[in-house]
Design a protein around this motif. Structure first.
Motif, PDB file in Angstrom:
ATOM      1  N   ASP A 403      91.922  -9.042 -68.793  1.00 14.53           N
ATOM      2  CA  ASP A 403      90.917  -8.049 -69.203  1.00 14.53           C
ATOM      3  C   ASP A 403      91.292  -6.649 -68.738  1.00 14.53           C
ATOM      4  OD1 ASP A 403      88.456  -9.674 -70.338  1.00 14.53           O
ATOM      5  OD2 ASP A 403      89.243 -10.794 -68.629  1.00 14.53           O
ATOM      6  N   ARG A 404      91.796  -6.547 -67.503  1.00 17.81           N
ATOM      7  CA  ARG A 404      92.209  -5.238 -66.978  1.00 17.81           C
ATOM      8  C   ARG A 404      93.320  -4.642 -67.842  1.00 17.81           C
ATOM      9  NH1 ARG A 404      91.348  -4.180 -61.284  1.00 17.81           N
ATOM     10  NH2 ARG A 404      89.974  -5.738 -60.338  1.00 17.81           N
ATOM     11  N   ALA A 405      94.272  -5.490 -68.240  1.00 16.87           N
ATOM     12  CA  ALA A 405      95.403  -5.005 -69.039  1.00 16.87           C
ATOM     13  C   ALA A 405      94.934  -4.465 -70.393  1.00 16.87           C
ATOM     14  CB  ALA A 405      96.426  -6.124 -69.227  1.00 16.87           C
ATOM     15  N   VAL A 406      94.008  -5.168 -71.042  1.00 16.33           N
ATOM     16  CA  VAL A 406      93.518  -4.707 -72.348  1.00 16.33           C
ATOM     17  C   VAL A 406      92.718  -3.420 -72.187  1.00 16.33           C
ATOM     18  CG1 VAL A 406      91.977  -5.262 -74.265  1.00 16.33           C
ATOM     19  CG2 VAL A 406      93.558  -6.988 -73.394  1.00 16.33           C
ATOM     20  N   ARG A 407      91.894  -3.336 -71.148  1.00 15.06           N
ATOM     21  CA  ARG A 407      91.133  -2.102 -70.922  1.00 15.06           C
ATOM     22  C   ARG A 407      92.066  -0.936 -70.664  1.00 15.06           C
ATOM     23  NH1 ARG A 407      87.474  -5.625 -68.046  1.00 15.06           N
ATOM     24  NH2 ARG A 407      88.351  -4.971 -66.031  1.00 15.06           N
ATOM     25  N   ALA A 408      93.175  -1.182 -69.937  1.00  9.90           N
ATOM     26  CA  ALA A 408      94.156  -0.123 -69.688  1.00  9.90           C
ATOM     27  C   ALA A 408      94.794   0.338 -71.000  1.00  9.90           C
ATOM     28  CB  ALA A 408      95.230  -0.607 -68.725  1.00  9.90           C
ATOM     29  N   ALA A 409      95.094  -0.618 -71.898  1.00  6.70           N
ATOM     30  CA  ALA A 409      95.704  -0.260 -73.189  1.00  6.70           C
ATOM     31  C   ALA A 409      94.768   0.621 -74.002  1.00  6.70           C
ATOM     32  CB  ALA A 409      96.060  -1.531 -73.957  1.00  6.70           C
ATOM     33  N   ILE A 410      93.480   0.266 -74.032  1.00  2.00           N
ATOM     34  CA  ILE A 410      92.499   1.077 -74.758  1.00  2.00           C
ATOM     35  C   ILE A 410      92.385   2.459 -74.120  1.00  2.00           C
ATOM     36  CG2 ILE A 410      90.058   1.250 -75.369  1.00  2.00           C
ATOM     37  CD1 ILE A 410      90.011  -1.840 -75.448  1.00  2.00           C
ATOM     38  N   ASP A 411      92.385   2.486 -72.792  1.00  2.00           N
ATOM     39  CA  ASP A 411      92.303   3.757 -72.055  1.00  2.00           C
ATOM     40  C   ASP A 411      93.515   4.634 -72.376  1.00  2.00           C
ATOM     41  OD1 ASP A 411      91.171   5.612 -70.393  1.00  2.00           O
ATOM     42  OD2 ASP A 411      91.549   4.523 -68.528  1.00  2.00           O
ATOM     43  N   MET A 412      94.707   4.025 -72.499  1.00  2.53           N
ATOM     44  CA  MET A 412      95.922   4.781 -72.820  1.00  2.53           C
ATOM     45  C   MET A 412      95.803   5.441 -74.200  1.00  2.53           C
ATOM     46  SD  MET A 412      98.697   2.030 -71.290  1.00  2.53           S
ATOM     47  CE  MET A 412     100.199   2.922 -71.639  1.00  2.53           C
ATOM     48  N   MET A 413      95.260   4.721 -75.154  1.00  2.09           N
ATOM     49  CA  MET A 413      95.083   5.313 -76.487  1.00  2.09           C
ATOM     50  C   MET A 413      94.137   6.508 -76.429  1.00  2.09           C
ATOM     51  SD  MET A 413      96.938   3.972 -78.837  1.00  2.09           S
ATOM     52  CE  MET A 413      97.831   2.502 -79.339  1.00  2.09           C
ATOM     53  N   ARG A 414      93.021   6.367 -75.715  1.00  2.78           N
ATOM     54  CA  ARG A 414      92.055   7.453 -75.612  1.00  2.78           C
ATOM     55  C   ARG A 414      92.655   8.643 -74.860  1.00  2.78           C
ATOM     56  NH1 ARG A 414      87.047   3.444 -73.934  1.00  2.78           N
ATOM     57  NH2 ARG A 414      86.586   2.722 -76.073  1.00  2.78           N
ATOM     58  N   ALA A 415      93.428   8.360 -73.786  1.00  5.61           N
ATOM     59  CA  ALA A 415      94.054   9.444 -73.030  1.00  5.61           C
ATOM     60  C   ALA A 415      95.059  10.199 -73.895  1.00  5.61           C
ATOM     61  CB  ALA A 415      94.740   8.887 -71.779  1.00  5.61           C
ATOM     62  N   LEU A 416      95.803   9.465 -74.746  1.00  6.78           N
ATOM     63  CA  LEU A 416      96.775  10.127 -75.626  1.00  6.78           C
ATOM     64  C   LEU A 416      96.052  10.987 -76.665  1.00  6.78           C
ATOM     65  CD1 LEU A 416      99.675  10.603 -76.451  1.00  6.78           C
ATOM     66  CD2 LEU A 416      99.545   8.563 -77.899  1.00  6.78           C
ATOM     67  N   ASN A 417      94.925  10.527 -77.155  1.00  9.03           N
ATOM     68  CA  ASN A 417      94.158  11.344 -78.105  1.00  9.03           C
ATOM     69  C   ASN A 417      93.754  12.666 -77.465  1.00  9.03           C
ATOM     70  OD1 ASN A 417      94.300   9.483 -80.188  1.00  9.03           O
ATOM     71  ND2 ASN A 417      92.368   8.471 -79.639  1.00  9.03           N
ATOM     72  N   ALA A 418      93.324  12.610 -76.187  1.00 12.58           N
ATOM     73  CA  ALA A 418      92.933  13.832 -75.477  1.00 12.58           C
ATOM     74  C   ALA A 418      94.139  14.749 -75.293  1.00 12.58           C
ATOM     75  CB  ALA A 418      92.307  13.480 -74.135  1.00 12.58           C
ATOM     76  N   LEU A 419      95.294  14.176 -74.975  1.00 16.45           N
ATOM     77  CA  LEU A 419      96.508  14.979 -74.821  1.00 16.45           C
ATOM     78  C   LEU A 419      96.884  15.644 -76.146  1.00 16.45           C
ATOM     79  CD1 LEU A 419      98.863  12.801 -72.557  1.00 16.45           C
ATOM     80  CD2 LEU A 419      97.929  15.053 -72.017  1.00 16.45           C
ATOM     81  N   ASN A 420      96.786  14.883 -77.239  1.00 17.13           N
ATOM     82  CA  ASN A 420      97.149  15.435 -78.550  1.00 17.13           C
ATOM     83  C   ASN A 420      96.258  16.613 -78.922  1.00 17.13           C
ATOM     84  OD1 ASN A 420      99.398  13.891 -79.227  1.00 17.13           O
ATOM     85  ND2 ASN A 420      98.134  12.194 -79.992  1.00 17.13           N
ATOM     86  N   ILE A 421      94.957  16.516 -78.611  1.00 18.10           N
ATOM     87  CA  ILE A 421      94.053  17.634 -78.890  1.00 18.10           C
ATOM     88  C   ILE A 421      94.486  18.858 -78.092  1.00 18.10           C
ATOM     89  CG2 ILE A 421      91.689  18.462 -78.576  1.00 18.10           C
ATOM     90  CD1 ILE A 421      90.756  15.573 -79.111  1.00 18.10           C
ATOM     91  N   LYS A 422      94.842  18.654 -76.846  1.00 11.93           N
ATOM     92  CA  LYS A 422      95.306  19.756 -75.993  1.00 11.93           C
ATOM     93  C   LYS A 422      96.602  20.350 -76.551  1.00 11.93           C
ATOM     94  CE  LYS A 422      97.464  20.535 -71.516  1.00 11.93           C
ATOM     95  NZ  LYS A 422      98.043  19.901 -70.324  1.00 11.93           N
ATOM     96  N   TRP A 423      97.583  19.469 -76.860  1.00 11.48           N
ATOM     97  CA  TRP A 423      98.878  19.967 -77.338  1.00 11.48           C
ATOM     98  C   TRP A 423      98.736  20.676 -78.696  1.00 11.48           C
ATOM     99  CZ3 TRP A 423     101.368  14.579 -76.112  1.00 11.48           C
ATOM    100  CH2 TRP A 423     101.629  14.502 -74.735  1.00 11.48           C
ATOM    101  N   ARG A 424      97.844  20.160 -79.556  1.00 11.25           N
ATOM    102  CA  ARG A 424      97.632  20.787 -80.855  1.00 11.25           C
ATOM    103  C   ARG A 424      97.141  22.224 -80.679  1.00 11.25           C
ATOM    104  NH1 ARG A 424      93.442  17.795 -83.001  1.00 11.25           N
ATOM    105  NH2 ARG A 424      94.914  16.047 -83.039  1.00 11.25           N
ATOM    106  N   GLY A 425      96.248  22.430 -79.735  1.00 10.06           N
ATOM    107  CA  GLY A 425      95.746  23.769 -79.476  1.00 10.06           C
ATOM    108  C   GLY A 425      96.806  24.698 -78.915  1.00 10.06           C
ATOM    109  N   GLU A 426      97.830  24.116 -78.268  1.00 11.51           N
ATOM    110  CA  GLU A 426      98.912  24.913 -77.688  1.00 11.51           C
ATOM    111  C   GLU A 426     100.096  25.054 -78.634  1.00 11.51           C
ATOM    112  OE1 GLU A 426      99.781  22.709 -74.190  1.00 11.51           O
ATOM    113  OE2 GLU A 426      98.028  23.439 -73.063  1.00 11.51           O
ATOM    114  N   GLY A 427      99.969  24.462 -79.834  1.00  9.36           N
ATOM    115  CA  GLY A 427     101.055  24.536 -80.806  1.00  9.36           C
ATOM    116  C   GLY A 427     102.230  23.655 -80.448  1.00  9.36           C
TER     117      GLY A 427
END
Length: 515
Positions: A403-427
């Protein structure tokens, strides 16, 4: 007319008793003890008589000086400066002093020319005689300096060298050795020095050491060959004459080792005052050694924990550091959950970016991905290019590893989405990843060569997770059938068409996490 020697710093003064021949030296038994490396153990003699004060050098290494001129013997007048080695004293007249009554010399009790004394270490606090003269004050002053010197040193090896050096300065000995007790209960020499401070290879009489350790007593034998308690051949072979030995007892009562000194030149070299002083000295040394060993254990645990925290979640790292057997050489089989994540189109992306920009992007990406793993109690196994491999279950596992491993995988996807929003704003470029997970028995342990070992997991479960990661599309998390079965609280899942994976004879059932 009475006189007094006063040091240039004003912190030492010695009354010169009329008619008494006083020895200046570094030994604590000297009439005028001066604890300085430039002072010999028997440095000079000072004679105060009705006609004045006379000083005679006793063949010291660093000489005796009168008003800056080296002398063998000379008369000293009030106001003159006499230097023993590099320590200057001024001779001063003292008026209106009451006459000193001569104290009759007392002889030390002896049995068959041998004084044999054993003092329980618990008697340390009351062994020193009540203050009766200036020599005792100097001893106490030296003990204070010893205590300060030892508490400033925390490295055990350096501490033992310091203890040996103080022993040579304090006692008129030919040899000093410090033995520490190892985990098998054996007494291992750690530092051995001759009277010149050089390393010396000599065996310490084990009969003396065993008695000191077993009975927790300090031992004085000033004619060791005639001492019936210690009839070992090593005493005769090494020509040991006078010897003292004190156990180094920790505050818990554990014997850490012994401090041993001896003299091979003459019998009756030590007296009971020397033994009293050795007991007090050994007590201070034992506390310092115990503190030094404790500090080293703390430093080692911090180093181990810091190293663990590079790969393990902080709470898991703390648990591993507190359990020495948690990570050991070799390994064992155990059930684990394995996660692989991989950046899609990384090769094409890297060709369009300069190295510095790519390194910065990857550092930010890996930092957040590893934080997701740690946040859910996982272990970072390794980075493989742009891929992350993590696992749950080794070296310590729990019932909800899957269960911990699957929750970490979901968390990684959400964290990458947040990074992409940040990087998109920075070009800056955006990233997409696929993740694969599997659960099963693996070999977990230290793998590698004699020059480099790393803790990792290997087996079919690892291979399956890696191949599911390769098969995952961007933004997709794929699970194997054993992983789905191991979940206690599965997220929403949907079954994909079975996949043919390399190394598998039959297509495998695969599930996608609905995000």
């Amino acid at each position: 007319m009475p006189y007094k020697l006063i040091s240039a710093a004003g912190d030492q003064s010695f009354d010169l008793t009329p008619g008494a021949l006083l020895v200046v030296g570094r030994a604590v038994t000297s009439d005028i003890p001066v604890f300085d490396p430039t002072i010999s153990r028997r440095h000079a003699e000072v004679l105060c008589s009705d006609s004045g004060v006379d000083v005679r050098d006793l063949g010291s290494s660093n000489g005796t000086f009168l008003n800056g001129v080296r002398i063998d013997a000379a008369g000293v007048a009030p106001g003159d400066v006499v230097s023993f080695g590099k320590v200057p004293f001024r001779l001063t007249e003292v008026s209106a002093l009451p006459p000193l009554q001569p104290t009759p010399a007392t002889s030390m009790p002896r049995v068959s020319s041998t004084i044999v004394r054993q003092v329980p270490v618990g008697d340390v606090g009351g062994t020193l005689a009540p203050p009766s003269d200036q020599k005792l004050a100097q001893k106490l002053s030296l003990l204070l300096e010893v205590s300060k010197g030892l508490t400033r040193t925390v490295d055990t090896a350096a501490l033992l060298d310091t203890i040996a050096g103080f022993s040579l300065q304090t006692f008129d000995v030919d040899y000093v050795s410090i033995l520490l007790t190892d985990e098998r209960g054996e007494h291992v020499p750690k530092v051995s020095r001759d009277r010149h401070g050089q390393a010396a290879q000599r065996s310490v009489p084990q009969s003396i050491v065993r008695t000191a350790v077993a009975d927790k007593v300090a031992i004085l034998s000033d004619n060791a060959p005639e001492d019936m308690r210690f009839g070992g051949q090593s005493i005769l072979m090494q020509r040991v004459r006078s010897t003292m030995c004190a156990p180094l007892v920790a505050h818990t009562g554990e014997v850490l080792g012994v401090l041993y000194v001896d003299n091979v030149t003459s019998t009756h070299r030590f007296d009971e005052e020397d033994l009293d002083f050795l007991i007090a000295f050994a007590s201070i040394a034992a506390v310092a050694i115990e503190n030094g060993q404790f500090s080293e254990r703390i430093r080692q645990q911090l180093v181990v924990r810091n190293n663990f925290e590079r790969y393990f979640a902080p709470t898991l790292a703390a648990q591993i550091a507190s359990e020495p057997g948690a990570v050991r050489l070799g390994g064992d089989k155990r059930p684990v959950a394995v996660l692989f994540s991989d950046i899609r189109g990384f090769t094409t992306l890297s060709e369009s970016m300069n190295p510095d920009a790519m390194a910065t992007l990857l550092s930010e990406y890996f930092t957040d991905m590893v934080e997701c793993v740690f946040r859910h109690g996982g272990t970072l196994d390794k980075f493989i290019g742009d891929a992350v491999m993590a696992q749950w279950g080794a070296p310590l596992g729990s019932s909800d590893d899957a269960d911990r491993a699957v929750r970490a995988a979901i968390d990684m996807m959400r964290a990458l989405n947040a990074l992409n929003i940040k990087w998109r704003g920075e070009g800056r470029p955006e990233l997409a990843i696929g993740i694969g997970l599997s659960f099963g028995e693996v070999f977990a342990g230290n793998i590698g060569s004699e020059r480099r070992l790393e803790f990792t997991v290997i087996g079919d479960t690892v291979n399956t997770a890696s191949r599911l990661c390769s098969a995952a599309e961007a933004g997709e998390i794929l699970l194997s059938e054993p992983m789905r079965v191991a979940l206690g609280a599965p997220p929403p899942l949907e079954e994909r068409a079975p996949l043919e994976l390399r190394g598998k004879a039959q297509p495998v059932r695969v599930y996608r996490v609905r995000l």
